[in-house]
Design an enzyme around this catalytic site. Structure first.
Site, PDB file in Angstrom:
ATOM      1  N   ARG A   1      17.748  -8.801   5.288  1.00  0.00           N
ATOM      2  CA  ARG A   1      17.810  -7.793   4.720  1.00  0.00           C
ATOM      3  C   ARG A   1      18.979  -6.540   5.614  1.00  0.00           C
ATOM      4  O   ARG A   1      19.099  -6.301   6.348  1.00  0.00           O
ATOM      5  CB  ARG A   1      17.095  -7.588   3.380  1.00  0.00           C
ATOM      6  CG  ARG A   1      16.224  -6.024   4.409  1.00  0.00           C
ATOM      7  CD  ARG A   1      14.922  -5.282   3.238  1.00  0.00           C
ATOM      8  NE  ARG A   1      14.731  -4.413   3.593  1.00  0.00           N
ATOM      9  CZ  ARG A   1      14.493  -2.914   2.450  1.00  0.00           C
ATOM     10  NH1 ARG A   1      14.268  -3.363   1.306  1.00  0.00           N
ATOM     11  NH2 ARG A   1      13.495  -1.858   3.071  1.00  0.00           N
TER      12      ARG A   1
ATOM     13  N   ASN B   1      20.031   0.948  -1.364  1.00  0.00           N
ATOM     14  CA  ASN B   1      18.415   0.705  -1.356  1.00  0.00           C
ATOM     15  C   ASN B   1      18.057   1.206   0.332  1.00  0.00           C
ATOM     16  O   ASN B   1      17.942   0.607   1.251  1.00  0.00           O
ATOM     17  CB  ASN B   1      17.579  -1.111  -1.782  1.00  0.00           C
ATOM     18  CG  ASN B   1      16.437  -0.249  -1.876  1.00  0.00           C
ATOM     19  OD1 ASN B   1      15.514   0.770  -3.055  1.00  0.00           O
ATOM     20  ND2 ASN B   1      15.396  -1.501  -0.536  1.00  0.00           N
ATOM     21  N   GLU B   2      17.465   2.183   0.850  1.00  0.00           N
ATOM     22  CA  GLU B   2      16.669   2.562   1.058  1.00  0.00           C
ATOM     23  C   GLU B   2      17.718   2.216   2.522  1.00  0.00           C
ATOM     24  O   GLU B   2      17.733   2.210   3.687  1.00  0.00           O
ATOM     25  CB  GLU B   2      15.723   1.878   1.599  1.00  0.00           C
ATOM     26  CG  GLU B   2      14.532   1.951   1.051  1.00  0.00           C
ATOM     27  CD  GLU B   2      13.229   1.710   1.431  1.00  0.00           C
ATOM     28  OE1 GLU B   2      12.099   1.886   0.669  1.00  0.00           O
ATOM     29  OE2 GLU B   2      12.771   0.555   2.031  1.00  0.00           O
TER      30      GLU B   2
ATOM     31  N   GLU C   1       9.685   5.261  -5.266  1.00  0.00           N
ATOM     32  CA  GLU C   1       9.078   3.914  -5.192  1.00  0.00           C
ATOM     33  C   GLU C   1       7.532   4.207  -4.301  1.00  0.00           C
ATOM     34  O   GLU C   1       7.743   5.127  -2.931  1.00  0.00           O
ATOM     35  CB  GLU C   1       9.631   3.100  -4.319  1.00  0.00           C
ATOM     36  CG  GLU C   1      10.489   1.785  -4.431  1.00  0.00           C
ATOM     37  CD  GLU C   1      11.011   1.267  -3.326  1.00  0.00           C
ATOM     38  OE1 GLU C   1      10.716   0.469  -1.963  1.00  0.00           O
ATOM     39  OE2 GLU C   1      12.045   0.200  -3.343  1.00  0.00           O
TER      40      GLU C   1
ATOM     41  N   TRP D   1       3.716  -5.222   5.984  1.00  0.00           N
ATOM     42  CA  TRP D   1       4.703  -4.423   7.048  1.00  0.00           C
ATOM     43  C   TRP D   1       4.318  -3.709   7.859  1.00  0.00           C
ATOM     44  O   TRP D   1       4.282  -3.863   9.097  1.00  0.00           O
ATOM     45  CB  TRP D   1       5.633  -4.140   6.668  1.00  0.00           C
ATOM     46  CG  TRP D   1       6.075  -3.065   5.618  1.00  0.00           C
ATOM     47  CD1 TRP D   1       5.784  -2.739   4.131  1.00  0.00           C
ATOM     48  CD2 TRP D   1       5.450  -1.263   6.093  1.00  0.00           C
ATOM     49  NE1 TRP D   1       5.890  -2.131   4.378  1.00  0.00           N
ATOM     50  CE2 TRP D   1       5.679  -0.700   4.489  1.00  0.00           C
ATOM     51  CE3 TRP D   1       5.563  -0.899   7.055  1.00  0.00           C
ATOM     52  CZ2 TRP D   1       5.505   0.091   4.824  1.00  0.00           C
ATOM     53  CZ3 TRP D   1       4.854   0.451   6.936  1.00  0.00           C
ATOM     54  CH2 TRP D   1       5.263   1.217   6.366  1.00  0.00           C
TER      55      TRP D   1
ATOM     56  N   GLU E   1       8.240 -10.784   0.921  1.00  0.00           N
ATOM     57  CA  GLU E   1       7.322  -9.302   0.477  1.00  0.00           C
ATOM     58  C   GLU E   1       6.242  -9.559  -0.710  1.00  0.00           C
ATOM     59  O   GLU E   1       5.651  -9.126  -1.108  1.00  0.00           O
ATOM     60  CB  GLU E   1       8.485  -8.483  -0.681  1.00  0.00           C
ATOM     61  CG  GLU E   1       9.059  -7.171   0.734  1.00  0.00           C
ATOM     62  CD  GLU E   1       9.952  -6.711  -0.110  1.00  0.00           C
ATOM     63  OE1 GLU E   1      10.188  -5.404   0.488  1.00  0.00           O
ATOM     64  OE2 GLU E   1      10.856  -6.792  -0.988  1.00  0.00           O
ATOM     65  N   LYS E   2       5.891 -11.095   0.143  1.00  0.00           N
ATOM     66  CA  LYS E   2       5.459 -11.934  -1.392  1.00  0.00           C
ATOM     67  C   LYS E   2       4.049 -11.263  -1.494  1.00  0.00           C
ATOM     68  O   LYS E   2       2.914 -11.474  -2.169  1.00  0.00           O
ATOM     69  CB  LYS E   2       4.322 -13.745  -1.460  1.00  0.00           C
ATOM     70  CG  LYS E   2       4.970 -14.188  -0.142  1.00  0.00           C
ATOM     71  CD  LYS E   2       4.425 -15.721   0.404  1.00  0.00           C
ATOM     72  CE  LYS E   2       4.617 -16.072   1.134  1.00  0.00           C
ATOM     73  NZ  LYS E   2       5.392 -15.998   2.804  1.00  0.00           N
TER      74      LYS E   2
ATOM     75  N   HIS F   1       3.526  -8.214  -1.113  1.00  0.00           N
ATOM     76  CA  HIS F   1       3.214  -6.561  -1.020  1.00  0.00           C
ATOM     77  C   HIS F   1       2.516  -6.919  -2.292  1.00  0.00           C
ATOM     78  O   HIS F   1       2.961  -7.572  -2.976  1.00  0.00           O
ATOM     79  CB  HIS F   1       4.918  -5.852  -1.067  1.00  0.00           C
ATOM     80  CG  HIS F   1       4.708  -4.513  -0.992  1.00  0.00           C
ATOM     81  ND1 HIS F   1       4.369  -4.107  -1.709  1.00  0.00           N
ATOM     82  CD2 HIS F   1       5.072  -4.136  -0.336  1.00  0.00           C
ATOM     83  CE1 HIS F   1       4.754  -2.757  -1.759  1.00  0.00           C
ATOM     84  NE2 HIS F   1       5.596  -2.804  -0.390  1.00  0.00           N
TER      85      HIS F   1
END
Length: 676
Positions: free
Chosen positions: A117, A155-156, A313, A321, A361-362, A364
């Site tokens: 990303r 985002n971020e 968030e 991570w 991110e599965k 997370h």
């Protein structure tokens, strides 16, 4: 008129309880199930279209809004407000295939490719052209939609791609330098380029600080860090300005105020936000993750100017991570959430709603876990949603403190540079140590920028503020002159804003204020302890120092600075000036708490009753109301004196309340002389 007063305000009924939602990962049947479960959990604010670009636009350039229209309508019909993302955070593969020049280049000259990303250069005009066209289309379509409560830019920003060294970034860096310095002679003076024959004759000779065979020019690196922060901020402004052509709804983006990301100087960003929002995740790699959580929440409140802010968030459980992704213990999610609310958050939001089945991110955690609704986590989520709803009346109240701490991203960058006296010791080591000691003593702390108005604080703590301008240094002098007590620690005030050492002995900016003169740093090896004549121990750092107008409180008993002052205090006397303490080493935690307790007592700072190690007690106040948060992070019950009503249990409190191990209480206080 203050420009900020004209900004649209984020208006939400009470404290928001929300999440990120990625409907593009699911079918319409799942959307409908999700919205039903969101209502069951009490979710009332949902961020969507954060990573929606590839779902909205294909290589033909046409925009397809049918699915997003349906999701927005579904949320709206169910009374759930939308935090609408612009969808620009990660470009689709067709864009980088068509325009590989948008890809970021690292300091070793290698390119980073799609597949993750944020694979884009902040300075790329090509990326901006495509991204702003998307923003324009999204804002035009939804700018007046009644479901949209907030705009979420990208985002971020800067999480992965703040630094780029491509040709476009190099050109942009040169433009930034020309604007700052005007002449090449001024730049040479600021960077000290007479060292190592680095003198430039033209701005076009300057590169970004790419990897070299030796260490790099620290002035160049510092300015590049500033440039990167400014360049990403400029990108934020570009998206925001497009949105404002179509919408009067407030605009923000999610900051990353955290211990492991230092890419952006959020003091320069915060004034550009209609409301400040932050993402925070507990970091199990830290010695005290909970204290870091509290610090970042207080710092985010500082960025918001003391006003309420949004926790955009955090996680229900494990992240994905860290080297070991620890699950949260039962009740920890609730304690973490209320720790943010206690420190000024008017929103409790999570990444993400439904745990992903595929992608990076599965693993997370999410509000709705892989295990589904028949799970302990889902039950705790529902309980938290109900609790947040009971806290709605707290929205809009603020936190006040008698203690301030100065914090600077620029100082972080300069202090942790490639060449420094002790690589085992970083800026945040001092920041977290001093903050943790104050928290253990029960003090609420405002974290503020150098140069801020400090006149209302009784005590100001300055941990390791290596870089400070003369003007910002004078702000501390001025506060002390009017009665504020100060404590400055080692490696502070050493360099000016150009990373130039102040000559004449350290701590250059505050020698006169503190009444000390340091001739030489004398750090010690990791794992080596030094003793003080008080019986305390210390590590990492000593100094060869003399006093010029201060009293020696403690001396080094051994080590490289044996016999020399370790702690000093220049007393304010009867002239209305505050005491000025100086700490020349990293004390062990008990000794640091003892020192700060003495400084706080001298300053007249009183800790919150009942607060202490493992127990946070924090007040939020409004014009005619006061709320006391008690968060018990220990494994034993604690008893707190209180009068009022507990919003957690609904019970009346008429003298004392017992907060169970791991429990929380939020007390609407009965007005008394103490709380009025």
């Amino acid at each position: 008129m203050d420009a900020s007063a004209a900004r649209p305000r984020f208006a939400h009924q009470g404290v928001a309880f929300g999440c990120d939602y990625n409907p593009e990962q699911w079918t319409p049947e799942v959307w409908r199930e999700d919205v039903t479960l969101m209502r069951e959990a009490g979710v009332d604010l949902v961020a969507i279209n954060i990573f929606g670009w590839s779902a909205l636009q294909g290589p033909d350039g046409a925009f397809r809004f049918d699915e997003l229209d349906e999701v927005v309508a579904l949320l709206h019909e169910n009374g759930i407000r939308v935090n609408l993302g612009t969808g620009t955070s990660s470009p689709p593969p067709w864009l980088s295939t068509r325009h590989p020049e948008i890809l970021p280049v690292m300091d070793d000259g290698t390119t980073r490719y799609p597949g993750g990303r944020q694979a884009w250069c902040p300075s790329s005009p090509v990326f901006r052209r495509y991204a702003l066209a998307l923003v324009d289309a999204v804002a035009a379509r939804y700018g007046a939609h009644p479901a949209v409560a907030l705009w979420h830019v990208s985002n971020e920003l800067g999480c992965h791609n703040a630094e780029c060294h491509c040709t476009e970034s190099t050109r942009a860096f040169r433009r930034w330098l020309r604007a700052k310095y005007a002449s090449i002679d001024a730049l040479n003076a600021a960077w000290g380029t007479s060292f190592w024959s680095q003198r430039y004759t033209d701005f076009d000779e300057i590169l970004t600080p790419m990897r070299t065979v030796s260490t790099r020019n620290p002035g160049q690196v510092l300015d590049y860090r500033r440039f990167c922060s400014d360049e990403v901020l400029d990108y934020y402004r570009a998206e925001r300005d497009v949105i404002r052509r179509h919408s009067g709804i407030p605009v923000t983006t999610n900051f990353m105020v955290t211990a492991h990301i230092d890419a952006l100087d959020y003091w320069t960003w915060a004034p550009e936000m209609d409301v400040v929002a932050n993402d925070h995740y507990r970091d199990s790699r830290l010695a005290d993750p909970l204290s870091e959580l509290a610090f970042t929440a207080d710092l985010t409140r500082g960025l918001a100017g003391g006003q309420p802010w949004l926790l955009m968030e955090h996680s229900t459980g494990a992240v994905n991570w860290q080297p070991v992704n620890l699950a949260k213990a039962p009740g920890q999610m609730t304690r973490d959430s209320l720790s943010h609310v206690a420190r000024g958050a008017d929103a409790v939001c999570f990444f993400q709603w439904r745990a992903s089945l595929q992608g990076s991110e599965k693993f997370h955690s999410a509000l709705l876990p892989h295990a589904g609704t028949d799970s302990a986590l889902w039950r705790e989520v529902r309980e938290l949603g109900a609790l947040v709803s009971r806290l709605d009346e707290i929205a809009g109240t603020t936190v006040t403190a008698d203690v301030a701490m100065l914090f600077s991203w620029e100082s972080w960058w300069a202090a942790d540079a490639e060449n420094r006296p002790n690589h085992a010791l970083g800026y945040l080591d001092q920041v977290h140590a001093l903050y943790g000691a104050l928290r253990d003593l029960g003090h609420t702390v405002d974290v503020v920028r150098p140069g801020a108005d400090l006149s209302r604080y009784r005590l100001v703590v300055v941990p390791g503020l290596h870089l400070v301008s003369d003007a910002d240094a004078r702000a501390l002098d001025g506060a002390a002159a009017t009665g504020t007590h100060v404590m400055v620690t080692f490696y502070s005030g050493i360099v000016d804003e150009n990373d130039r050492v102040r000559p004449g002995g350290h701590p250059g900016a505050w020698r006169d204020l503190l009444g000390v003169r340091v001739e030489e740093f004398a750090p010690v090896l990791p794992g080596t302890a030094v003793a003080l004549d008080t019986g305390a121990t210390a590590t990492m750092w000593t100094e060869r120092m003399s006093v010029t107008d201060a009293t020696v409180v403690a001396r080094f008993a051994d080590g490289p600075s044996a016999g020399l002052p370790a702690i000093t205090c220049r007393t304010g006397g009867s002239a209305g000036t505050g005491d000025a303490w100086y700490l020349a080493t990293l004390l062990d935690p008990p000794a640091l708490r003892e020192l700060l307790a003495a400084a706080a007592e001298a300053a007249g700072v009183v800790a919150e009753p009942g607060a202490g190690r493992g127990v946070d007690v924090i007040r939020r106040r409004g014009d005619d109301r006061s709320y006391r948060f008690v968060i018990n992070n220990t494994d034993q019950p604690v008893e707190i004196d209180a009068f009022g009503e507990d919003l957690v249990t609904g019970s009346r409190i008429t003298g004392t309340v017992v907060v169970p191990a791991g429990g929380v209480r939020v007390i609407r206080e009965q007005p008394t002389e103490e709380t009025a």
